[in-house]
Design a protein around this motif. Structure first.
Motif, PDB file in Angstrom:
ATOM      1  N   TYR A  56      -4.189  16.139   2.510  1.00 46.16           N
ATOM      2  CA  TYR A  56      -2.903  16.418   1.863  1.00 46.16           C
ATOM      3  C   TYR A  56      -2.702  15.576   0.605  1.00 46.16           C
ATOM      4  O   TYR A  56      -2.485  16.111  -0.484  1.00 46.16           O
ATOM      5  N   GLU A  57      -2.766  14.262   0.737  1.00 44.42           N
ATOM      6  CA  GLU A  57      -2.551  13.386  -0.426  1.00 44.42           C
ATOM      7  C   GLU A  57      -3.635  13.603  -1.481  1.00 44.42           C
ATOM      8  O   GLU A  57      -3.342  13.673  -2.673  1.00 44.42           O
ATOM      9  N   ALA A  58      -4.873  13.708  -1.055  1.00 39.81           N
ATOM     10  CA  ALA A  58      -5.996  13.819  -1.999  1.00 39.81           C
ATOM     11  C   ALA A  58      -6.013  15.138  -2.760  1.00 39.81           C
ATOM     12  O   ALA A  58      -6.364  15.190  -3.936  1.00 39.81           O
ATOM     13  N   GLU A  59      -5.619  16.222  -2.107  1.00 38.69           N
ATOM     14  CA  GLU A  59      -5.777  17.543  -2.703  1.00 38.69           C
ATOM     15  C   GLU A  59      -4.465  18.207  -3.130  1.00 38.69           C
ATOM     16  O   GLU A  59      -4.448  18.977  -4.075  1.00 38.69           O
ATOM     17  N   PHE A  60      -3.366  17.944  -2.423  1.00 39.78           N
ATOM     18  CA  PHE A  60      -2.139  18.717  -2.635  1.00 39.78           C
ATOM     19  C   PHE A  60      -0.953  17.899  -3.148  1.00 39.78           C
ATOM     20  O   PHE A  60       0.115  18.444  -3.378  1.00 39.78           O
ATOM     21  N   ASN A  61      -1.145  16.603  -3.355  1.00 41.52           N
ATOM     22  CA  ASN A  61      -0.045  15.739  -3.775  1.00 41.52           C
ATOM     23  C   ASN A  61       0.498  16.090  -5.166  1.00 41.52           C
ATOM     24  O   ASN A  61       1.661  15.877  -5.457  1.00 41.52           O
ATOM     25  N   GLY A  62      -0.333  16.639  -6.030  1.00 41.90           N
ATOM     26  CA  GLY A  62       0.094  16.969  -7.391  1.00 41.90           C
ATOM     27  C   GLY A  62       0.653  18.371  -7.550  1.00 41.90           C
ATOM     28  O   GLY A  62       0.970  18.798  -8.670  1.00 41.90           O
ATOM     29  N   CYS A  63       0.784  19.090  -6.457  1.00 40.54           N
ATOM     30  CA  CYS A  63       1.289  20.466  -6.550  1.00 40.54           C
ATOM     31  C   CYS A  63       2.718  20.486  -7.089  1.00 40.54           C
ATOM     32  O   CYS A  63       3.466  19.529  -6.944  1.00 40.54           O
ATOM     33  N   HIS A  64       3.056  21.580  -7.724  1.00 45.08           N
ATOM     34  CA  HIS A  64       4.398  21.778  -8.259  1.00 45.08           C
ATOM     35  C   HIS A  64       4.808  23.222  -7.968  1.00 45.08           C
ATOM     36  O   HIS A  64       3.971  24.043  -7.593  1.00 45.08           O
ATOM     37  N   ALA A 104      -9.199  30.116  -2.042  1.00 46.64           N
ATOM     38  CA  ALA A 104     -10.418  29.538  -2.621  1.00 46.64           C
ATOM     39  C   ALA A 104     -10.660  28.135  -2.074  1.00 46.64           C
ATOM     40  O   ALA A 104     -11.789  27.785  -1.715  1.00 46.64           O
ATOM     41  N   TRP A 105      -9.599  27.313  -2.004  1.00 47.65           N
ATOM     42  CA  TRP A 105      -9.754  25.949  -1.509  1.00 47.65           C
ATOM     43  C   TRP A 105     -10.234  25.937  -0.058  1.00 47.65           C
ATOM     44  O   TRP A 105     -10.994  25.072   0.356  1.00 47.65           O
ATOM     45  N   SER A 106      -9.801  26.910   0.735  1.00 47.39           N
ATOM     46  CA  SER A 106     -10.187  26.970   2.156  1.00 47.39           C
ATOM     47  C   SER A 106     -11.475  27.762   2.368  1.00 47.39           C
ATOM     48  O   SER A 106     -11.873  28.010   3.500  1.00 47.39           O
ATOM     49  N   ASN A 107     -12.116  28.164   1.267  1.00 42.18           N
ATOM     50  CA  ASN A 107     -13.354  28.950   1.330  1.00 42.18           C
ATOM     51  C   ASN A 107     -13.166  30.246   2.119  1.00 42.18           C
ATOM     52  O   ASN A 107     -14.036  30.703   2.834  1.00 42.18           O
ATOM     53  N   GLY A 108     -11.977  30.833   1.987  1.00 40.56           N
ATOM     54  CA  GLY A 108     -11.710  32.118   2.631  1.00 40.56           C
ATOM     55  C   GLY A 108     -11.235  32.023   4.069  1.00 40.56           C
ATOM     56  O   GLY A 108     -10.952  33.054   4.688  1.00 40.56           O
ATOM     57  N   LYS A 109     -11.128  30.822   4.623  1.00 41.44           N
ATOM     58  CA  LYS A 109     -10.615  30.695   5.996  1.00 41.44           C
ATOM     59  C   LYS A 109      -9.152  31.115   6.057  1.00 41.44           C
ATOM     60  O   LYS A 109      -8.688  31.612   7.066  1.00 41.44           O
ATOM     61  N   LEU A 110      -8.421  30.860   4.973  1.00 40.84           N
ATOM     62  CA  LEU A 110      -7.039  31.322   4.852  1.00 40.84           C
ATOM     63  C   LEU A 110      -7.051  32.466   3.855  1.00 40.84           C
ATOM     64  O   LEU A 110      -7.607  32.340   2.764  1.00 40.84           O
ATOM     65  N   ARG A 111      -6.482  33.591   4.231  1.00 39.70           N
ATOM     66  CA  ARG A 111      -6.567  34.800   3.409  1.00 39.70           C
ATOM     67  C   ARG A 111      -5.301  35.008   2.595  1.00 39.70           C
ATOM     68  O   ARG A 111      -4.204  35.052   3.132  1.00 39.70           O
ATOM     69  N   SER A 112      -5.486  35.139   1.296  1.00 35.15           N
ATOM     70  CA  SER A 112      -4.378  35.469   0.407  1.00 35.15           C
ATOM     71  C   SER A 112      -3.929  36.890   0.732  1.00 35.15           C
ATOM     72  O   SER A 112      -4.733  37.816   0.747  1.00 35.15           O
ATOM     73  N   SER A 113      -2.646  37.043   1.006  1.00 31.72           N
ATOM     74  CA  SER A 113      -2.181  38.350   1.471  1.00 31.72           C
ATOM     75  C   SER A 113      -2.050  39.354   0.325  1.00 31.72           C
ATOM     76  O   SER A 113      -1.422  39.068  -0.687  1.00 31.72           O
TER      77      SER A 113
END
Length: 199
Positions: free
Chosen positions: A25-33, A103-112
């Motif tokens: 979370y901190e390493a990858e998503f902390n800068g999200c807006h 893309a970040w989840s390598n397709g494990k989570l599917r964009s609807s």
């Protein structure tokens, strides 16, 4: 909405594996807006029984939180390719996984894949909050997320480059409809259906 999106992201990371929230979370998503859009779908003057308000598309975001109005019309495409109505329900929100998280989840989570169909000759409004990586973020699935023995499905890419790929130059259109992260960064992935709008 930002706090809600962060909580949703923590829950999503928990679904991927034990310790993923702490590790990523901190390493990858902390800068999200995020940004909020008020969306108005207007029926054409020559309204028929049903008309497409916005064609099939995926959201560019990591997570999208939608507050739909009572009119309805949101449809989501199942894995089998069938369109399912998402009926409005007072006091509820719709949460979509977006392309960046796919893309970040390598397709494990599917964009609807979803669309809006106008079923009544009235304006349809919705509020959508798009929670995204920062523009300069390089999106690359961590090896642990890909999993041992699995193949990387997306090449690394800069978030802003993908946003520019999806932007539409057509007046009144925010983005190109029918293009996804697979088209931009997919590795050896064949399109399952052609884009509905190439402009």
């Amino acid at each position: 909405m930002t706090e809600l999106s962060k909580r949703i992201m923590e829950i999503v990371l928990m679904s991927l594996g034990e310790g993923f929230v702490k590790k990523y979370y901190e390493a990858e998503f902390n800068g999200c807006h995020g940004y909020l859009r008020i969306i108005n779908y207007s029926p054409p003057d020559d309204f028929k029984e049903e008309v497409e308000g916005l064609g099939m598309h995926t959201d560019m975001s990591c997570v999208t939180v939608v507050y739909p109005d009572e009119i309805g019309g949101l449809q989501v495409r199942s894995r089998e390719g069938k369109w399912m109505d998402i009926s409005p329900c007072e006091g509820t929100l719709v949460v979509n996984i977006g392309d960046m998280l796919q893309a970040w989840s390598n397709g494990k989570l599917r964009s609807s894949e979803h669309r809006v169909v106008l079923k009544k000759p009235v304006n349809r409004f919705s509020l959508a909050f798009f929670w995204c990586f920062e523009d300069e973020k390089v999106i690359l699935a961590p090896d642990e997320v890909i999993g041992e023995g699995n193949t990387r499905m997306y090449k690394p890419f800069v978030c802003l480059d993908y946003v520019k790929f999806r932007e539409s130059s057509e007046k009144g259109k925010f983005e190109k409809v029918g293009f996804t992260v697979k088209d931009f960064a997919g590795i050896n992935i064949t399109r399952t259906h052609p884009p509905e709008n190439l402009s």
